[in-house]
Design an enzyme around this catalytic site. Sequence first.
Site, PDB file in Angstrom:
ATOM      1  N   ARG A 161      -9.558  34.018   4.907  1.00  0.00           N
ATOM      2  CA  ARG A 161      -8.714  34.108   5.639  1.00  0.00           C
ATOM      3  C   ARG A 161      -8.847  35.399   5.539  1.00  0.00           C
ATOM      4  O   ARG A 161      -7.736  35.817   6.680  1.00  0.00           O
ATOM      5  CB  ARG A 161      -8.032  33.312   5.554  1.00  0.00           C
ATOM      6  CG  ARG A 161      -8.151  32.314   6.328  1.00  0.00           C
ATOM      7  CD  ARG A 161      -7.417  30.810   5.463  1.00  0.00           C
ATOM      8  NE  ARG A 161      -7.867  29.679   5.781  1.00  0.00           N
ATOM      9  CZ  ARG A 161      -7.831  28.885   6.867  1.00  0.00           C
ATOM     10  NH1 ARG A 161      -7.582  28.451   8.018  1.00  0.00           N
ATOM     11  NH2 ARG A 161      -8.703  27.530   6.780  1.00  0.00           N
ATOM     12  N   LYS A 216     -17.366  23.877  -2.381  1.00  0.00           N
ATOM     13  CA  LYS A 216     -15.759  24.584  -2.261  1.00  0.00           C
ATOM     14  C   LYS A 216     -15.689  25.048  -3.927  1.00  0.00           C
ATOM     15  O   LYS A 216     -15.029  24.526  -4.859  1.00  0.00           O
ATOM     16  CB  LYS A 216     -14.936  23.508  -1.814  1.00  0.00           C
ATOM     17  CG  LYS A 216     -13.493  24.275  -2.057  1.00  0.00           C
ATOM     18  CD  LYS A 216     -12.245  24.363  -1.318  1.00  0.00           C
ATOM     19  CE  LYS A 216     -10.713  24.195  -1.448  1.00  0.00           C
ATOM     20  NZ  LYS A 216     -10.136  23.547  -0.960  1.00  0.00           N
ATOM     21  N   ASP A 239     -13.800  27.716   6.950  1.00  0.00           N
ATOM     22  CA  ASP A 239     -13.642  28.576   5.787  1.00  0.00           C
ATOM     23  C   ASP A 239     -14.076  28.783   4.789  1.00  0.00           C
ATOM     24  O   ASP A 239     -13.661  29.784   3.808  1.00  0.00           O
ATOM     25  CB  ASP A 239     -11.893  28.872   5.873  1.00  0.00           C
ATOM     26  CG  ASP A 239     -11.462  27.641   5.001  1.00  0.00           C
ATOM     27  OD1 ASP A 239     -12.274  26.809   4.904  1.00  0.00           O
ATOM     28  OD2 ASP A 239     -10.296  27.598   4.273  1.00  0.00           O
ATOM     29  N   ASN A 240     -14.325  27.802   4.065  1.00  0.00           N
ATOM     30  CA  ASN A 240     -15.851  27.983   2.717  1.00  0.00           C
ATOM     31  C   ASN A 240     -15.579  26.672   2.752  1.00  0.00           C
ATOM     32  O   ASN A 240     -15.647  25.125   3.897  1.00  0.00           O
ATOM     33  CB  ASN A 240     -14.686  28.197   1.903  1.00  0.00           C
ATOM     34  CG  ASN A 240     -13.280  26.890   1.560  1.00  0.00           C
ATOM     35  OD1 ASN A 240     -12.183  27.454   2.055  1.00  0.00           O
ATOM     36  ND2 ASN A 240     -13.865  25.533   1.724  1.00  0.00           N
ATOM     37  N   HIS A 256      -9.383  19.860   5.289  1.00  0.00           N
ATOM     38  CA  HIS A 256      -8.515  20.399   4.113  1.00  0.00           C
ATOM     39  C   HIS A 256      -8.341  18.503   4.069  1.00  0.00           C
ATOM     40  O   HIS A 256      -7.296  17.949   4.693  1.00  0.00           O
ATOM     41  CB  HIS A 256      -7.346  20.950   4.401  1.00  0.00           C
ATOM     42  CG  HIS A 256      -7.284  21.364   2.933  1.00  0.00           C
ATOM     43  ND1 HIS A 256      -6.262  20.623   2.312  1.00  0.00           N
ATOM     44  CD2 HIS A 256      -7.606  22.777   2.085  1.00  0.00           C
ATOM     45  CE1 HIS A 256      -6.066  21.181   1.415  1.00  0.00           C
ATOM     46  NE2 HIS A 256      -6.697  22.635   0.812  1.00  0.00           N
ATOM     47  N   CYS A 268      -9.543  29.265   0.451  1.00  0.00           N
ATOM     48  CA  CYS A 268      -8.910  29.831   1.988  1.00  0.00           C
ATOM     49  C   CYS A 268      -8.239  30.772   1.786  1.00  0.00           C
ATOM     50  O   CYS A 268      -8.070  31.550   2.588  1.00  0.00           O
ATOM     51  CB  CYS A 268      -7.954  28.386   1.519  1.00  0.00           C
ATOM     52  SG  CYS A 268      -7.820  27.013   2.461  1.00  0.00           S
ATOM     53  N   ASP A 311     -11.226  24.140   7.679  1.00  0.00           N
ATOM     54  CA  ASP A 311     -10.935  24.520   6.856  1.00  0.00           C
ATOM     55  C   ASP A 311     -11.599  23.263   5.862  1.00  0.00           C
ATOM     56  O   ASP A 311     -11.158  22.292   6.098  1.00  0.00           O
ATOM     57  CB  ASP A 311      -9.489  23.737   6.696  1.00  0.00           C
ATOM     58  CG  ASP A 311      -8.248  24.243   5.058  1.00  0.00           C
ATOM     59  OD1 ASP A 311      -9.451  24.979   4.791  1.00  0.00           O
ATOM     60  OD2 ASP A 311      -7.233  23.926   5.174  1.00  0.00           O
ATOM     61  N   ASP A 312     -12.520  23.733   5.238  1.00  0.00           N
ATOM     62  CA  ASP A 312     -13.637  23.020   3.973  1.00  0.00           C
ATOM     63  C   ASP A 312     -13.808  22.111   5.065  1.00  0.00           C
ATOM     64  O   ASP A 312     -14.726  20.950   4.123  1.00  0.00           O
ATOM     65  CB  ASP A 312     -11.987  22.467   3.212  1.00  0.00           C
ATOM     66  CG  ASP A 312     -11.491  23.090   2.216  1.00  0.00           C
ATOM     67  OD1 ASP A 312     -11.170  24.659   2.742  1.00  0.00           O
ATOM     68  OD2 ASP A 312     -11.040  21.903   1.693  1.00  0.00           O
ATOM     69  N   LYS A 320      -3.798  26.445  10.645  1.00  0.00           N
ATOM     70  CA  LYS A 320      -3.210  27.512   9.422  1.00  0.00           C
ATOM     71  C   LYS A 320      -3.703  28.330   9.218  1.00  0.00           C
ATOM     72  O   LYS A 320      -4.692  29.354   9.495  1.00  0.00           O
ATOM     73  CB  LYS A 320      -4.028  26.531   8.227  1.00  0.00           C
ATOM     74  CG  LYS A 320      -4.026  26.816   7.076  1.00  0.00           C
ATOM     75  CD  LYS A 320      -5.433  26.030   6.017  1.00  0.00           C
ATOM     76  CE  LYS A 320      -5.096  26.574   4.065  1.00  0.00           C
ATOM     77  NZ  LYS A 320      -5.721  26.114   3.803  1.00  0.00           N
ATOM     78  N   SER A 368      -1.307  25.289   2.959  1.00  0.00           N
ATOM     79  CA  SER A 368      -2.764  24.486   2.959  1.00  0.00           C
ATOM     80  C   SER A 368      -1.718  22.931   3.369  1.00  0.00           C
ATOM     81  O   SER A 368      -0.320  22.761   2.750  1.00  0.00           O
ATOM     82  CB  SER A 368      -3.434  24.499   1.885  1.00  0.00           C
ATOM     83  OG  SER A 368      -3.969  25.122   1.627  1.00  0.00           O
ATOM     84  N   HIS A 399      -2.149  30.905   5.988  1.00  0.00           N
ATOM     85  CA  HIS A 399      -2.287  31.192   4.809  1.00  0.00           C
ATOM     86  C   HIS A 399      -2.713  32.587   4.383  1.00  0.00           C
ATOM     87  O   HIS A 399      -3.149  33.212   3.311  1.00  0.00           O
ATOM     88  CB  HIS A 399      -3.632  30.285   4.523  1.00  0.00           C
ATOM     89  CG  HIS A 399      -3.637  29.523   3.184  1.00  0.00           C
ATOM     90  ND1 HIS A 399      -4.282  28.909   2.332  1.00  0.00           N
ATOM     91  CD2 HIS A 399      -2.335  29.710   2.066  1.00  0.00           C
ATOM     92  CE1 HIS A 399      -4.089  28.379   1.084  1.00  0.00           C
ATOM     93  NE2 HIS A 399      -2.803  28.679   1.142  1.00  0.00           N
TER      94      HIS A 399
HETATM   95 MG    MG Z   1     -10.497  25.790   3.122  1.00  0.00          MG
END
Ligand code: MG
Length: 472
Positions: A82, A295, A274-275, A222, A78, A38-39, A130, A155, A132
């Site tokens: 996903r 992001k 994811d980003n 994240h 996010c 995540d991130d 996660k 998140s 989401h």
């Molecule tokens: Mg993310």
Amino acid sequence: MIELMNTLRLIPLIFLHLSLTLLAKAENPPNVVIIYTDDQGYADIGVQGAEGYTTPNIDKMASEGTRFTDFYVASAVCSASRAALMTGCYPPRVGIKGALGPSRTGLNLEEETIAEVLKKKNYATAMFGKWHLGDHPSLLPTKQGFDQYLGLPYSNDMWPENKFNPNWPPLPLIEGDKIIVPYVTGEIQATLTTRYAEGAVDFITAHKDKPFFLYVAPSMPHVPLYVSEKFKGKTEQGTYGDVIAEIDWAVGEILAALKENGLDDNTLVVFASDNGPWTVFGNHAGSTGPLREAKGTSWEGGIRVPCVMRWPGTIPAGRVSAEPICTIDLLPTIAKLVGAPLPERKIDGKDIGPILRGEKGAKNPHEYLAFYYGNNNLEALRSGKWKLVFPHRYRVVTSVGNDGNRGKYGSKNSGLELYDLETDPSETTNLADKEPETVEKLQAMADEIRSELGDGLTKTKGSETRPAARVK
Ligand code: MG
């Protein structure tokens, strides 16, 4: 003559051996493992320039597999990202945008996830991390093809301890479809990366004799960042580096479990983020390296992420591929690998198996990749080496926070801008005026996807969008 007789006598044996090998192959479809952080930024793995910490396990995975330098998520945020990974669709096609908060919205149960596609081939399926894509009990992973689930439904900053917005409800930790920890604290957050890894290892061991799909989606890095005691203070960079070191350890644990169970050569492992990084958080965020912005934008720093794939004997070792590919391609590629039918509903992704296997001349089968953000805004499109950016307002970081504090955002407007990503991956030189024909060509592609999926920027209504789930 005797020699010939001997050879002839061997022929049935050779056939027997061949058919047994083929049978074993048919009975042993590959396992699939996707690790989706995540991130984590483009430069946040050792081999792509991480500073102040190392990622020996991910780097080793790259040397034993292929690193994809032009791997894209479909959207720089996010839930949308996903949704695309899970369904093989651009987010507007399945009605998911932005980052879902605790709500009654989620991925429609009519959409088929990778897990559901693999269920048709009797795969065991599990998710750790996660989700989401809907936190309501009727929208959890267990309702979307996963036999097992453990993780946060959204998140880790959507909780009452959020310094900038304390109005969130208690953050639950969920197992299956039951809440096992109704109020996740910082102490619990610090256990998550290891907890997910241990769950993944147990799942691999328990299913070593049956094909499986394992989806591990760490809640980290994240913000707010939490790390277990064993990694606290271990890196020069500080907390962010410690967090990535723990994720790297988790990757190592998963790969070791595959090896120990003799599954190495029969398992596709995908590692990606994811980003892009949430750079407004300064030293609690990662780095995009040479890429522009981060992001929450459709500049390369938002949508291009680190990606390594490993499958000894099938994916070439130590290779670097610059072929542009996208998360939407994973579902159809995996379906093809295992001989499962594609979802009945239309999807956007395409089989990129030949690119993964490094087949000679294998090219991206897409004419273009489209990048949506915000309110279904088509912000950019990539075709070959070209990227066309459509006029839009985007956020820029004007000051960074540090140590868990958030800095400030401003905004800028882009024009219609064309970049040559082969020579200019940092998107510094707008070539729109010099390349009117290219602009026109990419504009036509944009019109095509707009007519299907719509576009908030040009107020175009799409004819093929499907609704998200909304629980009454
Ligand atoms: Mg993310």
